[in-house]
Design a protein around this motif. Structure first.
Motif, PDB file in Angstrom:
ATOM      1  N   GLU A 164       1.043   7.123  -6.671  1.00  0.00           N
ATOM      2  CA  GLU A 164      -0.052   8.088  -6.846  1.00  0.00           C
ATOM      3  C   GLU A 164       0.433   9.503  -6.528  1.00  0.00           C
ATOM      4  O   GLU A 164       0.188  10.441  -7.281  1.00  0.00           O
ATOM      5  CB  GLU A 164      -1.212   7.747  -5.907  1.00  0.00           C
ATOM      6  N   SER A 193      -3.019   6.964 -11.486  1.00  0.00           N
ATOM      7  CA  SER A 193      -4.290   6.608 -10.846  1.00  0.00           C
ATOM      8  C   SER A 193      -4.044   5.462  -9.864  1.00  0.00           C
ATOM      9  O   SER A 193      -2.995   4.797  -9.915  1.00  0.00           O
ATOM     10  CB  SER A 193      -5.307   6.165 -11.898  1.00  0.00           C
ATOM     11  N   HIS A 194      -5.015   5.218  -9.003  1.00  0.00           N
ATOM     12  CA  HIS A 194      -4.878   4.129  -8.036  1.00  0.00           C
ATOM     13  C   HIS A 194      -4.697   2.794  -8.753  1.00  0.00           C
ATOM     14  O   HIS A 194      -3.852   1.975  -8.365  1.00  0.00           O
ATOM     15  CB  HIS A 194      -6.084   4.083  -7.103  1.00  0.00           C
ATOM     16  N   THR A 195      -5.480   2.585  -9.804  1.00  0.00           N
ATOM     17  CA  THR A 195      -5.416   1.324 -10.564  1.00  0.00           C
ATOM     18  C   THR A 195      -4.052   1.159 -11.242  1.00  0.00           C
ATOM     19  O   THR A 195      -3.425   0.085 -11.140  1.00  0.00           O
ATOM     20  CB  THR A 195      -6.549   1.281 -11.610  1.00  0.00           C
ATOM     21  N   GLN A 196      -3.576   2.215 -11.915  1.00  0.00           N
ATOM     22  CA  GLN A 196      -2.252   2.174 -12.572  1.00  0.00           C
ATOM     23  C   GLN A 196      -1.164   1.916 -11.528  1.00  0.00           C
ATOM     24  O   GLN A 196      -0.226   1.145 -11.770  1.00  0.00           O
ATOM     25  CB  GLN A 196      -1.939   3.526 -13.231  1.00  0.00           C
ATOM     26  N   SER A 197      -1.281   2.585 -10.387  1.00  0.00           N
ATOM     27  CA  SER A 197      -0.276   2.464  -9.331  1.00  0.00           C
ATOM     28  C   SER A 197      -0.248   1.047  -8.776  1.00  0.00           C
ATOM     29  O   SER A 197       0.828   0.482  -8.543  1.00  0.00           O
ATOM     30  CB  SER A 197      -0.573   3.457  -8.205  1.00  0.00           C
ATOM     31  N   PHE A 198      -1.427   0.479  -8.578  1.00  0.00           N
ATOM     32  CA  PHE A 198      -1.500  -0.880  -8.042  1.00  0.00           C
ATOM     33  C   PHE A 198      -0.860  -1.869  -9.008  1.00  0.00           C
ATOM     34  O   PHE A 198      -0.073  -2.734  -8.610  1.00  0.00           O
ATOM     35  CB  PHE A 198      -2.955  -1.266  -7.737  1.00  0.00           C
ATOM     36  N   GLU A 199      -1.173  -1.723 -10.297  1.00  0.00           N
ATOM     37  CA  GLU A 199      -0.628  -2.637 -11.314  1.00  0.00           C
ATOM     38  C   GLU A 199       0.892  -2.504 -11.427  1.00  0.00           C
ATOM     39  O   GLU A 199       1.612  -3.508 -11.534  1.00  0.00           O
ATOM     40  CB  GLU A 199      -1.305  -2.382 -12.672  1.00  0.00           C
ATOM     41  N   GLU A 243       0.843  -1.216   0.000  1.00  0.00           N
ATOM     42  CA  GLU A 243       0.000   0.000   0.000  1.00  0.00           C
ATOM     43  C   GLU A 243       0.874   1.261   0.000  1.00  0.00           C
ATOM     44  O   GLU A 243       0.476   2.283  -0.560  1.00  0.00           O
ATOM     45  CB  GLU A 243      -0.915   0.062   1.245  1.00  0.00           C
ATOM     46  N   VAL A 250       2.041   1.849  -3.565  1.00  0.00           N
ATOM     47  CA  VAL A 250       0.907   2.367  -4.348  1.00  0.00           C
ATOM     48  C   VAL A 250       0.722   3.856  -4.052  1.00  0.00           C
ATOM     49  O   VAL A 250       0.582   4.673  -4.972  1.00  0.00           O
ATOM     50  CB  VAL A 250      -0.385   1.566  -4.031  1.00  0.00           C
TER      51      VAL A 250
END
Ligand code: TYC
Length: 102
Positions: free
Chosen positions: A44, A50-56, A37, A40
């Protein structure tokens, strides 16, 4: 004096391309301790992802060992690296961020 004093006959060839300033890849490295986390959040906060891009991207680093998180001018890359390293250190996580000429 028998040497010519002017530039008569000298052809100055103009270079066909204009040099662009070099770009630098900013990378983050995997480690066993930094929480997912936190990574991530770093992506960001400092890279505008974005949260999704960062997570990936975080998962890519976790699996592959490292990933390029952005490409910037020298000064911007240097600032990003310093910001991430300082933020990680302040939170006592060993997260590493480096830059490399493209
Ligand atoms: N490997 C870390 C974990 O399992 C997560 C992690 C991902 C750490 C990316 C650093 O750059 C990194 N908690």
């Amino acid at each position: 004096k028998d040497q010519p004093e002017d530039d008569a006959g000298v052809i100055t060839q103009t270079r066909p391309k204009t040099d662009r300033p070099p770009l630098y890849k900013v990378m983050i490295l995997n480690d066993d301790y930094t929480p997912m986390e936190f990574v991530v959040h770093v992506l960001e906060r400092f890279f505008g992802l974005s949260h999704t891009q960062s997570f990936e991207l975080m998962l890519t680093v976790h699996k592959k060992g490292l990933a390029v998180v952005g490409v910037f001018s020298y000064e911007v890359a240097e600032t990003k690296v310093a910001q991430v390293m300082d933020f990680a250190r302040r939170h006592q996580h060993p997260l590493q961020c480096t830059m490399e000429k493209e």
